[in-house]
Motif scaffolding. Structure first.
Motif, PDB file in Angstrom:
ATOM      1  N   LEU A 123       0.801  -1.217   0.000  1.00  0.00           N
ATOM      2  CA  LEU A 123       0.000   0.000   0.000  1.00  0.00           C
ATOM      3  C   LEU A 123       0.837   1.272   0.000  1.00  0.00           C
ATOM      4  N   ASN A 124       2.120   1.152   0.313  1.00  0.00           N
ATOM      5  CA  ASN A 124       2.978   2.338   0.417  1.00  0.00           C
ATOM      6  C   ASN A 124       3.980   2.396  -0.725  1.00  0.00           C
ATOM      7  N   SER A 125       4.030   3.534  -1.393  1.00  0.00           N
ATOM      8  CA  SER A 125       5.052   3.774  -2.403  1.00  0.00           C
ATOM      9  C   SER A 125       6.381   4.051  -1.708  1.00  0.00           C
ATOM     10  N   GLU A 126       7.437   4.135  -2.474  1.00  0.00           N
ATOM     11  CA  GLU A 126       8.744   4.462  -1.898  1.00  0.00           C
ATOM     12  C   GLU A 126       8.714   5.837  -1.250  1.00  0.00           C
ATOM     13  N   GLN A 127       7.967   6.757  -1.831  1.00  0.00           N
ATOM     14  CA  GLN A 127       7.851   8.092  -1.240  1.00  0.00           C
ATOM     15  C   GLN A 127       7.170   8.022   0.125  1.00  0.00           C
ATOM     16  N   HIS A 128       6.087   7.232   0.217  1.00  0.00           N
ATOM     17  CA  HIS A 128       5.397   7.075   1.498  1.00  0.00           C
ATOM     18  C   HIS A 128       6.301   6.394   2.529  1.00  0.00           C
ATOM     19  N   LEU A 129       7.070   5.419   2.092  1.00  0.00           N
ATOM     20  CA  LEU A 129       7.975   4.742   3.013  1.00  0.00           C
ATOM     21  C   LEU A 129       9.051   5.688   3.523  1.00  0.00           C
ATOM     22  N   ALA A 130       9.515   6.587   2.658  1.00  0.00           N
ATOM     23  CA  ALA A 130      10.525   7.566   3.084  1.00  0.00           C
ATOM     24  C   ALA A 130       9.965   8.490   4.165  1.00  0.00           C
ATOM     25  N   VAL A 131       8.714   8.899   4.009  1.00  0.00           N
ATOM     26  CA  VAL A 131       8.062   9.735   5.021  1.00  0.00           C
ATOM     27  C   VAL A 131       7.895   8.954   6.322  1.00  0.00           C
ATOM     28  N   TYR A 187       9.462   9.741  10.056  1.00  0.00           N
ATOM     29  CA  TYR A 187       8.607   9.828  11.248  1.00  0.00           C
ATOM     30  C   TYR A 187       9.116   8.900  12.351  1.00  0.00           C
ATOM     31  N   GLN A 188       9.470   7.671  11.987  1.00  0.00           N
ATOM     32  CA  GLN A 188       9.912   6.702  12.988  1.00  0.00           C
ATOM     33  C   GLN A 188      11.296   7.016  13.547  1.00  0.00           C
ATOM     34  N   SER A 189      12.078   7.814  12.833  1.00  0.00           N
ATOM     35  CA  SER A 189      13.449   8.086  13.257  1.00  0.00           C
ATOM     36  C   SER A 189      13.552   9.225  14.272  1.00  0.00           C
ATOM     37  N   GLN A 190      12.418   9.707  14.768  1.00  0.00           N
ATOM     38  CA  GLN A 190      12.437  10.786  15.754  1.00  0.00           C
ATOM     39  C   GLN A 190      13.106  10.319  17.052  1.00  0.00           C
ATOM     40  N   PRO A 191      13.623  11.259  17.845  1.00  0.00           N
ATOM     41  CA  PRO A 191      14.310  10.869  19.089  1.00  0.00           C
ATOM     42  C   PRO A 191      13.375  10.223  20.092  1.00  0.00           C
ATOM     43  N   LYS A 192      13.964   9.533  21.030  1.00  0.00           N
ATOM     44  CA  LYS A 192      13.229   8.773  22.042  1.00  0.00           C
ATOM     45  C   LYS A 192      12.171   9.603  22.760  1.00  0.00           C
ATOM     46  N   GLU A 193      12.454  10.868  23.000  1.00  0.00           N
ATOM     47  CA  GLU A 193      11.522  11.728  23.726  1.00  0.00           C
ATOM     48  C   GLU A 193      10.178  11.856  23.020  1.00  0.00           C
ATOM     49  N   LYS A 194      10.166  11.675  21.701  1.00  0.00           N
ATOM     50  CA  LYS A 194       8.935  11.816  20.939  1.00  0.00           C
ATOM     51  C   LYS A 194       7.968  10.650  21.172  1.00  0.00           C
ATOM     52  N   LEU A 195       8.443   9.605  21.840  1.00  0.00           N
ATOM     53  CA  LEU A 195       7.530   8.517  22.199  1.00  0.00           C
ATOM     54  C   LEU A 195       6.387   9.014  23.077  1.00  0.00           C
ATOM     55  N   LEU A 196       6.597  10.089  23.812  1.00  0.00           N
ATOM     56  CA  LEU A 196       5.542  10.640  24.653  1.00  0.00           C
ATOM     57  C   LEU A 196       4.440  11.291  23.832  1.00  0.00           C
ATOM     58  N   ASP A 197       4.698  11.548  22.560  1.00  0.00           N
ATOM     59  CA  ASP A 197       3.687  12.140  21.691  1.00  0.00           C
ATOM     60  C   ASP A 197       2.975  11.094  20.833  1.00  0.00           C
ATOM     61  N   SER A 198       3.702  10.087  20.405  1.00  0.00           N
ATOM     62  CA  SER A 198       3.078   9.072  19.544  1.00  0.00           C
ATOM     63  C   SER A 198       3.928   7.816  19.521  1.00  0.00           C
ATOM     64  N   SER A 199       3.315   6.720  19.061  1.00  0.00           N
ATOM     65  CA  SER A 199       4.003   5.431  19.063  1.00  0.00           C
ATOM     66  C   SER A 199       4.845   5.276  17.801  1.00  0.00           C
ATOM     67  N   ILE A 200       6.039   5.841  17.828  1.00  0.00           N
ATOM     68  CA  ILE A 200       6.907   5.810  16.657  1.00  0.00           C
ATOM     69  C   ILE A 200       7.514   4.430  16.428  1.00  0.00           C
ATOM     70  N   VAL A 201       7.403   3.522  17.392  1.00  0.00           N
ATOM     71  CA  VAL A 201       8.040   2.206  17.271  1.00  0.00           C
ATOM     72  C   VAL A 201       7.397   1.374  16.176  1.00  0.00           C
ATOM     73  N   GLY A 202       6.081   1.410  16.087  1.00  0.00           N
ATOM     74  CA  GLY A 202       5.410   0.639  15.049  1.00  0.00           C
ATOM     75  C   GLY A 202       5.290  -0.834  15.383  1.00  0.00           C
ATOM     76  N   VAL A 255      14.927   0.330   7.507  1.00  0.00           N
ATOM     77  CA  VAL A 255      14.752  -0.712   6.498  1.00  0.00           C
ATOM     78  C   VAL A 255      13.453  -1.440   6.803  1.00  0.00           C
ATOM     79  N   GLU A 256      12.741  -1.866   5.748  1.00  0.00           N
ATOM     80  CA  GLU A 256      11.489  -2.601   5.948  1.00  0.00           C
ATOM     81  C   GLU A 256      11.813  -4.075   6.211  1.00  0.00           C
ATOM     82  N   LEU A 257      11.259  -4.617   7.291  1.00  0.00           N
ATOM     83  CA  LEU A 257      11.542  -6.009   7.666  1.00  0.00           C
ATOM     84  C   LEU A 257      10.286  -6.869   7.735  1.00  0.00           C
ATOM     85  N   MET A 258       9.123  -6.308   7.402  1.00  0.00           N
ATOM     86  CA  MET A 258       7.894  -7.094   7.484  1.00  0.00           C
ATOM     87  C   MET A 258       6.782  -6.387   6.710  1.00  0.00           C
ATOM     88  N   ASP A 259       5.715  -7.160   6.454  1.00  0.00           N
ATOM     89  CA  ASP A 259       4.479  -6.627   5.876  1.00  0.00           C
ATOM     90  C   ASP A 259       3.423  -6.575   6.964  1.00  0.00           C
TER      91      ASP A 259
END
Length: 407
Positions: free
Chosen positions: A135-143, A147-162, A203-207
């Protein structure tokens, strides 16, 4: 030596999805692991599970007599694994996702090669539909990676771990397990990372199968179910801040003389903001507490109600504003937030602004932020602006004095 443990909670699932998920785990390039499958009150799934495992010696099946939910199933599985001193790394997998062959190897290597304080690693992932189509293009994956690469402190705002992750057992042993359904994974990351550092692997490791029939997301489609999810989501962040001694940054004041569809829409709109480090006080101006009765049905962990029977909005606001303990205050007005990040932007920019900026706000065309450098007067409302606390109090006093309101 087997040092990696995996838990797979199983409830109701389409056989084809379960087969794809199970096969993807069993065929990993890293093979020296212990797999605990917890069948959570779905005995009809056990023959299929055992058939797919095919007697694999790495796997153990545990069955709950009745359905207890994902958190309980995870706790059962991890209790079995944490009882084995040789297990150093842990992860869990879902029955509707597909894991790439190097999923385990890549995550485990990152943990093993990282410093001692590194306790959680996680990666990007591809989203797929029920037919397995990406469902995600390479552009969407880059975004998504950004988003997921934010610093640890941003976990308090949203679940960046996925949904693609692995963590060290020594830090898992410091937590009290999974809870807070249906955001048990996010709650767990917040508790775990109070003891360790994190690292993102771009890097993508799962679907990740989006909204499959028996997924948690599919169970949150009604407004009432979404409200329950949102309440738990806000509560887990609020509890994490309390554990860490982080005080609220903003107090939101919402004066209302009556409740109705517009008031409900406005408060729901606030609760959908990604910014969550606030307290909210609904100032009930109704004579019979009708506002409190109606809006308290929309539960929120940091919203409280103050009754000002017969008072006008200016009087109630001034009284409430003088009791603020947070650095910033915001008077909720009729304008809906247009984007879920609006409060984040207002807060971040006012934090960076010089002290001469008393407030910030979105311009009418929403193309930029404006800053107020003088106190608001009777000709200017204080609604829908983020104020420094004292500037809000002083503006409300000025407006009240200029309007000749002594009630």
């Amino acid at each position: 030596m087997t040092d990696l443990g995996i838990v797979m909670p199983v409830y109701k699932q389409k056989p084809a999805f379960l087969e794809a998920a199970m096969n993807s785990v069993l065929k990993q390039t890293f093979r020296d692991y212990k797999l605990v499958v917890v069948i959570d009150g779905a005995p009809e799934m056990e023959p299929l599970v055992r058939g797919l495992l095919g007697g694999d010696r790495r796997a153990e099946v545990i069955s709950h007599a009745f359905n207890q939910g994902v958190a309980a199933a995870l706790n059962t599985g991890f209790k079995a694994l944490l009882g084995k001193p040789e297990i150093k790394y842990l992860t869990w997998v879902s029955t509707d996702n597909v894991y790439y062959p190097r999923f385990l190897d890549t995550l485990r290597s990152a943990l093993a090669k990282g410093p001692r304080e590194l306790g959680l690693v996680y990666s990007s992932f591809q989203s797929i539909d029920d037919e397995g189509r990406p469902l995600n293009s390479e552009q969407h994956l880059a975004v998504q990676r950004q988003y997921q690469s934010q610093p640890k402190e941003k976990l308090l705002d949203s679940s960046i771990v996925g949904v693609s992750f692995m963590y060290k057992a020594c830090y898992a042993a410091m937590t009290d397990g999974y809870g807070m359904a249906p955001v048990e994974d996010y709650d767990y990351w917040l508790k775990l990372t109070e003891h360790c550092e994190i690292k993102f692997l771009p890097v993508e490791l799962m679907d990740y199968r989006v909204d499959s029939a028996f997924s948690v997301s599919a169970s949150l489609r009604t407004a009432e179910q979404h409200r329950k999810w949102r309440y738990a989501y806000h509560l887990t962040r609020h509890q994490a801040r309390m554990r860490r001694g982080i005080a609220p940054a903003v107090t939101i004041l919402y004066p209302l003389a009556e409740s109705g569809p517009q008031a409900v829409e406005r408060i729901e709109n606030l609760y959908e903001q990604t910014f969550s480090n606030y307290l909210c006080y609904v100032l009930d101006l109704s004579p019979d507490m009708r506002v409190t009765a109606d809006l308290s049905r929309i539960s929120h962990p940091v919203t409280d109600f103050k009754w000002f029977p017969g008072a006008n909005a200016a009087t109630a606001l001034l009284h409430a504003a003088q009791m603020l303990q947070t650095p910033y205050g915001y008077v909720l007005g009729p304008k809906l937030f247009k984007d879920a990040m609006d409060m984040n932007v207002l807060y971040d920019q006012l934090e960076k602004a010089p002290p001469s900026a008393l407030s910030d706000y979105y311009t009418d065309d929403r193309t930029q932020l404006g800053y107020r450098h003088e106190l608001a007067s009777a000709g200017h409302a204080v609604y829908d602006e983020l104020y420094r606390r004292q500037a809000l109090v002083d503006s409300l006093k000025t407006i009240r004095a200029q309007s000749g309101d002594a009630t």
